[in-house]
Each structure stands twice: as structure tokens, then as C-alpha cells.
Design an enzyme around this catalytic site. Structure first.
Site, PDB file in Angstrom:
ATOM      1  N   GLU A   1      -6.297   5.983 -19.167  1.00 46.53           N
ATOM      2  CA  GLU A   1      -7.499   5.019 -19.560  1.00 46.53           C
ATOM      3  C   GLU A   1      -7.046   5.112 -21.184  1.00 46.53           C
ATOM      4  O   GLU A   1      -7.280   6.152 -21.617  1.00 46.53           O
ATOM      5  CB  GLU A   1      -8.876   5.434 -19.297  1.00 46.53           C
ATOM      6  CG  GLU A   1      -9.900   4.664 -20.071  1.00 46.53           C
ATOM      7  CD  GLU A   1      -9.953   3.148 -19.996  1.00 46.53           C
ATOM      8  OE1 GLU A   1      -9.643   2.580 -18.995  1.00 46.53           O
ATOM      9  OE2 GLU A   1      -9.876   2.580 -21.092  1.00 46.53           O
TER      10      GLU A   1
ATOM     11  N   CYS B   1      -9.696  -9.706 -12.867  1.00 44.24           N
ATOM     12  CA  CYS B   1     -10.965 -10.407 -12.111  1.00 44.24           C
ATOM     13  C   CYS B   1     -11.451 -11.875 -12.961  1.00 44.24           C
ATOM     14  O   CYS B   1     -12.581 -11.935 -13.262  1.00 44.24           O
ATOM     15  CB  CYS B   1     -12.334  -9.402 -12.450  1.00 44.24           C
ATOM     16  SG  CYS B   1     -12.652  -8.894 -13.965  1.00 44.24           S
TER      17      CYS B   1
HETATM   18  N1  SAM Z   1      -9.175  -0.232 -12.934  1.00 43.07           N
HETATM   19  C1  SAM Z   1     -10.478   0.019 -13.102  1.00 43.07           C
HETATM   20  C2  SAM Z   1     -11.400   0.299 -11.708  1.00 43.07           C
HETATM   21  O1  SAM Z   1     -10.971  -0.180 -10.769  1.00 43.07           O
HETATM   22  O2  SAM Z   1     -12.405   1.204 -11.968  1.00 43.07           O
HETATM   23  C3  SAM Z   1     -11.202  -1.070 -14.183  1.00 43.07           C
HETATM   24  C4  SAM Z   1     -10.352  -1.512 -15.169  1.00 43.07           C
HETATM   25  S1  SAM Z   1     -10.752  -2.731 -16.049  1.00 43.07           S
HETATM   26  C5  SAM Z   1     -10.572  -4.194 -15.364  1.00 43.07           C
HETATM   27  C6  SAM Z   1      -9.564  -2.862 -17.574  1.00 43.07           C
HETATM   28  C7  SAM Z   1      -9.396  -1.267 -18.218  1.00 43.07           C
HETATM   29  O3  SAM Z   1      -8.373  -1.542 -18.996  1.00 43.07           O
HETATM   30  C8  SAM Z   1     -10.432  -0.984 -19.007  1.00 43.07           C
HETATM   31  O4  SAM Z   1     -11.128   0.388 -18.514  1.00 43.07           O
HETATM   32  C9  SAM Z   1     -10.413  -1.266 -20.282  1.00 43.07           C
HETATM   33  O5  SAM Z   1     -10.657  -0.013 -21.118  1.00 43.07           O
HETATM   34  C10 SAM Z   1      -8.444  -0.822 -20.186  1.00 43.07           C
HETATM   35  N2  SAM Z   1      -7.789  -1.479 -21.611  1.00 43.07           N
HETATM   36  C11 SAM Z   1      -8.272  -2.198 -22.585  1.00 43.07           C
HETATM   37  N3  SAM Z   1      -7.423  -2.347 -23.294  1.00 43.07           N
HETATM   38  C12 SAM Z   1      -5.972  -2.116 -22.804  1.00 43.07           C
HETATM   39  C13 SAM Z   1      -5.018  -1.953 -23.289  1.00 43.07           C
HETATM   40  N4  SAM Z   1      -4.454  -2.455 -24.336  1.00 43.07           N
HETATM   41  N5  SAM Z   1      -3.959  -1.198 -22.534  1.00 43.07           N
HETATM   42  C14 SAM Z   1      -4.338  -0.577 -21.349  1.00 43.07           C
HETATM   43  N6  SAM Z   1      -5.688  -0.672 -20.869  1.00 43.07           N
HETATM   44  C15 SAM Z   1      -6.571  -1.316 -21.587  1.00 43.07           C
END
Ligand code: SAM
Length: 321
Positions: free
Chosen positions: A135, A233
């Protein structure tokens, strides 16, 4: 019912040719309805499940129960004791692409892992020898660790790194890489949540660029004959079919794989296999998912030094006391 914005109406015209589908989509996003939630059993399911259970869907794994809408599984003692993880059916839908991956699986890398739903779904579906959960946002790491620990996934290693570092340090290593990408979050509206500016072209473009950047790095970490699971999503083409098409054009050794369990949800908006859940289905708030396979040959030794130097171990209370 809220008034649909011009940008939402415009999106609906791009997504659907039939007027009644457009109307149903717009209605689902402007007049949110409660969706059934789901529980992912991470311990053996008790004989008596203390919730009212809705009929299983074709793509629902045996270790997931879909609950009727009025249930509160997060408040039950079984939740505290780590028997299950609560999430929405849209997450179960997205992760259903994992059913097309042959087992056994050596290593799963979840690059956008907090709060942990897809990591736990991947763990249940694939039983990998190694589970690496990353994360990038530091303050979200705590909830990720807490959920993994509560659900007994204490073998997982947790990282707080930019995806680029994995590409540089452990190229062609993970059998399965999951990218549940940050996105414009249009499906949040179907749950009655806010998603400010989610239809604005600038926001969509910004998200699509970020998704491509994450995927370009991610693709480097997928082992030969391994898989990349990409999901969002949101509904805009630019963040979904177009991102997957971009990756396959940039790195032609990746091909989209059919997922038999999701046959009825094939996206009509692409010429390759990928899948959508629409909010008007009543099954979940919606999303997009695609499974890509790496046809490449290159094999790299596992860089354990990097993984052990940066991975945080999840200690059980017994081990840490
Ligand atoms: N997979 C998680 C779950 O099922 O509980 C939900 C993930 S959420 C849709 C997207 C995630 O991507 C967030 O936790 C966010 O912090 C992270 N994120 C944001 N910017 C990012 C980046 N540049 N590279 C990788 N991850 C990132």
C-alpha cells in the site's frame, strides 16, 4: 431522485446503445438503493451461519456468502474473532477473474492493497506460498495490517512502496499481480457515497494516466506465464477497456484471458475478454475487471534480499509479546 448531471448523461450514451439501459444506469447512480453485502470466510464456515443468506450467484466462490441487505455482519462477534472479512459483492465480482488462474500459485503481489479485501480474496482463491501486500499511502498501511492480522493472514509480508520499486527490484517474479487501481470511483454513487468530480474529463484523464503508470511498472513484476489482474470501481472507458488495450499494445506479450465464470458479464465495449458489473443489476455497485496473462519466457531469480529488507511481518499477539 437526484438530477443527473450532463456529464453522467453523456457517459451513459457512450456506454449503452439502448435508451432503457441508459435510463436504468442513470437511475442507479442518481437514486442509490441498498446492496447486499458479502462475507468472505477465512476460517471454516460454522454449521449455523447467524445471518440471512441470499442465493449464491454463478461467479460467487463457495467460501463467500451473499447476505440479504439488512444484515450487519461487521458488528458480530465472529467478525471480531477473525472468522470472515466483510465487503461488497462488487469486490467479489472483480476478484472472480482469479478463478481462471491455475493453481498452485507461488507468489501473489497485491500492489494497491489497503484495506485488504482483494488480498484476502486472492489468498482464499489461490492459496499462494507467498502473499505480498503493498500500500503506497503510509496512513492506509495500518488498516491493511490490522485486517490481515484479524483474518489470520499472518504469513503475508506488507510493503509501503511505490510500484516502480517492485518493477526495479523483483522483475518477472510474482505469479499473480493484483492491481485494484485508484480510480474516479463512479460506482460509489450507486452506494449513496459521494465521488466529487467523478465524471469530469480532467479527473478521468488524471486517473487513467495514473493507472497506466501503475500498470506499466506492474507488468514488469509479472513472472513468465504469470497473470496480471486489473480492476476498478468506475465505469468510464478511459479507465477500463482503454487502459487494458493500452497495456496490451505497449507490451504485446500480455493477452486478455477468458473467465468462464463471468461469461454473462462480458463487456460489450472491447474486442478482448473483460468484464463489467453494472449498478442497475442490483448485485453490487459495479466495476470493471480483466485478467491478463504474460506469454513471455524470461525467468528471474527471486530477490529475497529486497523482499525481506522492505517487508513488514505481521506478528500475532503471542509472537510479539
Ligand atoms: N484493493 C483494496 C481492497 O480490496 O481492499 C482497495 C484498493 S483502492 C481501490 C486503491 C488503492 O490504491 C488505495 O489503497 C490507494 O491508497 C492506492 N493508491 C493510490 N495511489 C496509488 C499509486 N500511485 N500507486 C499504487 N497505489 C495507489
Amino acid at each position: 431522485m437526484g438530477q443527473p448531471s450532463k456529464l453522467l448523461l453523456k457517459l451513459s450514451r457512450r456506454l449503452f446503445t439502448e435508451e432503457r439501459d441508459r435510463d436504468a444506469f442513470v437511475e442507479a447512480l442518481t437514486n442509490p438503493q441498498p446492496f447486499p453485502s458479502a462475507i468472505v470466510w477465512v476460517q471454516p464456515r460454522p454449521e449455523q451461519v447467524p445471518f440471512a443468506i441470499a442465493p449464491a450467484l454463478p461467479w460467487q466462490p463457495a467460501w463467500v456468502d451473499r447476505l440479504t441487505p439488512d444484515q450487519r455482519p461487521g458488528q458480530h462477534l465472529l467478525h471480531q474473532s477473525g472468522a470472515y472479512y466483510c465487503l461488497d459483492m462488487a469486490s467479489v465480482f472483480s476478484a472472480a477473474i482469479l478463478s481462471a488462474i491455475p493453481t498452485p500459485v507461488k507468489a501473489v503481489l497485491d500492489l494497491c492493497a489497503a484495506p485488504g479485501g482483494k488480498s484476502l480474496l486472492a489468498r482464499q482463491a489461490l492459496h499462494p506460498d507467498h502473499l505480498w501486500c503493498n500500500e503506497v499511502i503510509r496512513k492506509r498501511v495500518r488498516i491493511l495490517i490490522s485486517n490481515l492480522k484479524r483474518c489470520g493472514a499472518t504469513e503475508a509480508l506488507v510493503f509501503n512502496l511505490d510500484p516502480q520499486l517492485f518493477a526495479e527490484q523483483i522483475p518477472h517474479t510474482a505469479s499473480v499481480v493484483v492491481v485494484d487501481a485508484p480510480c474516479s470511483g463512479q460506482s460509489l454513487l450507486a452506494k449513496g457515497d459521494s465521488a466529487l468530480g467523478c465524471f469530469h474529463p480532467v479527473n478521468i484523464k488524471k486517473n487513467a494516466s495514473r493507472q497506466k503508470r501503475i500498470l506499466a511498472h506492474t507488468a514488469q513484476t509479472v513472472a513468465a506465464k504469470g497473470y496480471l489482474a486489473y480492476m476498478t470501481c468506475t465505469f468510464s472507458l478511459e479507465e477500463n477497456e482503454q487502459v487494458a488495450a493500452w497495456l496490451m499494445k505497449k507490451i504485446p506479450q500480455f493477452e486478455a484471458v477468458e473467465v468462464p465464470a463471468l461469461r454473462d458479464h462480458a463487456s460489450p465495449l472491447a474486442s478482448f475478454p473483460c468484464y463489467r458489473l453494472w449498478p442497475q443489476s442490483g448485485l453490487g455497485a459495479g466495476g470493471f475487471t480483466v485478467l491478463l496473462r504474460n506469454r513471455g519466457e524470461s525467468i528471474e531469480p527471486l530477490n529475497l534480499d529486497f523482499l525481506t529488507a522492505h517487508g513488514m511481518k505481521i506478528y500475532t499477539s503471542e509472537a510479539s509479546s
